[in-house]
Design a protein around this motif. Sequence first.
Motif, mmCIF file in Angstrom:
data_model
loop_
_atom_site.group_PDB
_atom_site.id
_atom_site.type_symbol
_atom_site.label_atom_id
_atom_site.label_comp_id
_atom_site.label_asym_id
_atom_site.label_seq_id
_atom_site.Cartn_x
_atom_site.Cartn_y
_atom_site.Cartn_z
ATOM 1 N N GLU A 71 0.828 -1.204 0.000
ATOM 2 C CA GLU A 71 0.000 0.000 0.000
ATOM 3 C C GLU A 71 0.867 1.260 0.000
ATOM 4 O OE1 GLU A 71 -3.129 0.240 2.893
ATOM 5 O OE2 GLU A 71 -3.540 -1.903 2.720
ATOM 6 N N LYS A 72 1.908 1.249 0.808
ATOM 7 C CA LYS A 72 2.764 2.432 0.903
ATOM 8 C C LYS A 72 3.513 2.688 -0.405
ATOM 9 C CE LYS A 72 6.185 4.602 3.835
ATOM 10 N NZ LYS A 72 7.004 4.484 5.043
ATOM 11 N N SER A 73 4.011 1.611 -1.036
ATOM 12 C CA SER A 73 4.739 1.812 -2.291
ATOM 13 C C SER A 73 3.810 2.274 -3.404
ATOM 14 C CB SER A 73 5.473 0.533 -2.699
ATOM 15 O OG SER A 73 4.563 -0.484 -3.047
ATOM 16 N N GLU A 85 1.780 0.117 -14.405
ATOM 17 C CA GLU A 85 0.606 0.815 -14.935
ATOM 18 C C GLU A 85 -0.716 0.191 -14.511
ATOM 19 O OE1 GLU A 85 0.269 3.744 -16.544
ATOM 20 O OE2 GLU A 85 2.389 3.944 -16.087
ATOM 21 N N GLY A 86 -0.844 -1.123 -14.505
ATOM 22 C CA GLY A 86 -2.119 -1.755 -14.212
ATOM 23 C C GLY A 86 -2.412 -1.944 -12.740
ATOM 24 N N MET A 87 -1.570 -1.427 -11.863
ATOM 25 C CA MET A 87 -1.737 -1.692 -10.438
ATOM 26 C C MET A 87 -2.417 -0.562 -9.729
ATOM 27 S SD MET A 87 1.791 -3.516 -9.561
ATOM 28 C CE MET A 87 2.281 -4.981 -10.422
ATOM 29 N N THR A 141 9.513 1.381 -5.899
ATOM 30 C CA THR A 141 10.244 0.585 -4.921
ATOM 31 C C THR A 141 10.576 -0.781 -5.500
ATOM 32 O OG1 THR A 141 8.959 1.706 -3.210
ATOM 33 C CG2 THR A 141 10.200 -0.215 -2.538
ATOM 34 N N PHE A 142 11.839 -1.199 -5.338
ATOM 35 C CA PHE A 142 12.316 -2.480 -5.839
ATOM 36 C C PHE A 142 13.124 -3.199 -4.767
ATOM 37 C CE2 PHE A 142 12.165 0.291 -9.587
ATOM 38 C CZ PHE A 142 11.393 -0.464 -10.445
#
Length: 99
Positions: A17-19, A97-99, A29-30
């Motif tokens: 949620e935070k990322s 993009e789809g998230m 974030t990775f």
Amino acid sequence: MADLKYYDIILKPVVTEKSMEVMADRKYTFLVHPEATKTQVKEAVEKMFEGTKVEKVNTMNNIGKVKRRGMTFGKTAKTKKAIVKLTEGSKEIDFFEGM
């Protein structure tokens, strides 16, 4: 230190949620290789995702936690996380993009 190629640096994206909230500020974030430096992470993102320009990279090391299963003790793997901020004129990373 091992000779790391750009495709060995970035292991997987972090989807929390935070990322997802900081993506509005062009921050991604990775999970990265534990021995990777900030400059290596910057080069890897720019090579893997065409059209992106990295402004800043923040990294954090997470130590492994001690876990117990019955009377046996073990430790989880240590990880390294990188938060990559893109410049204003940079192209978005299409993976998210789809998230």
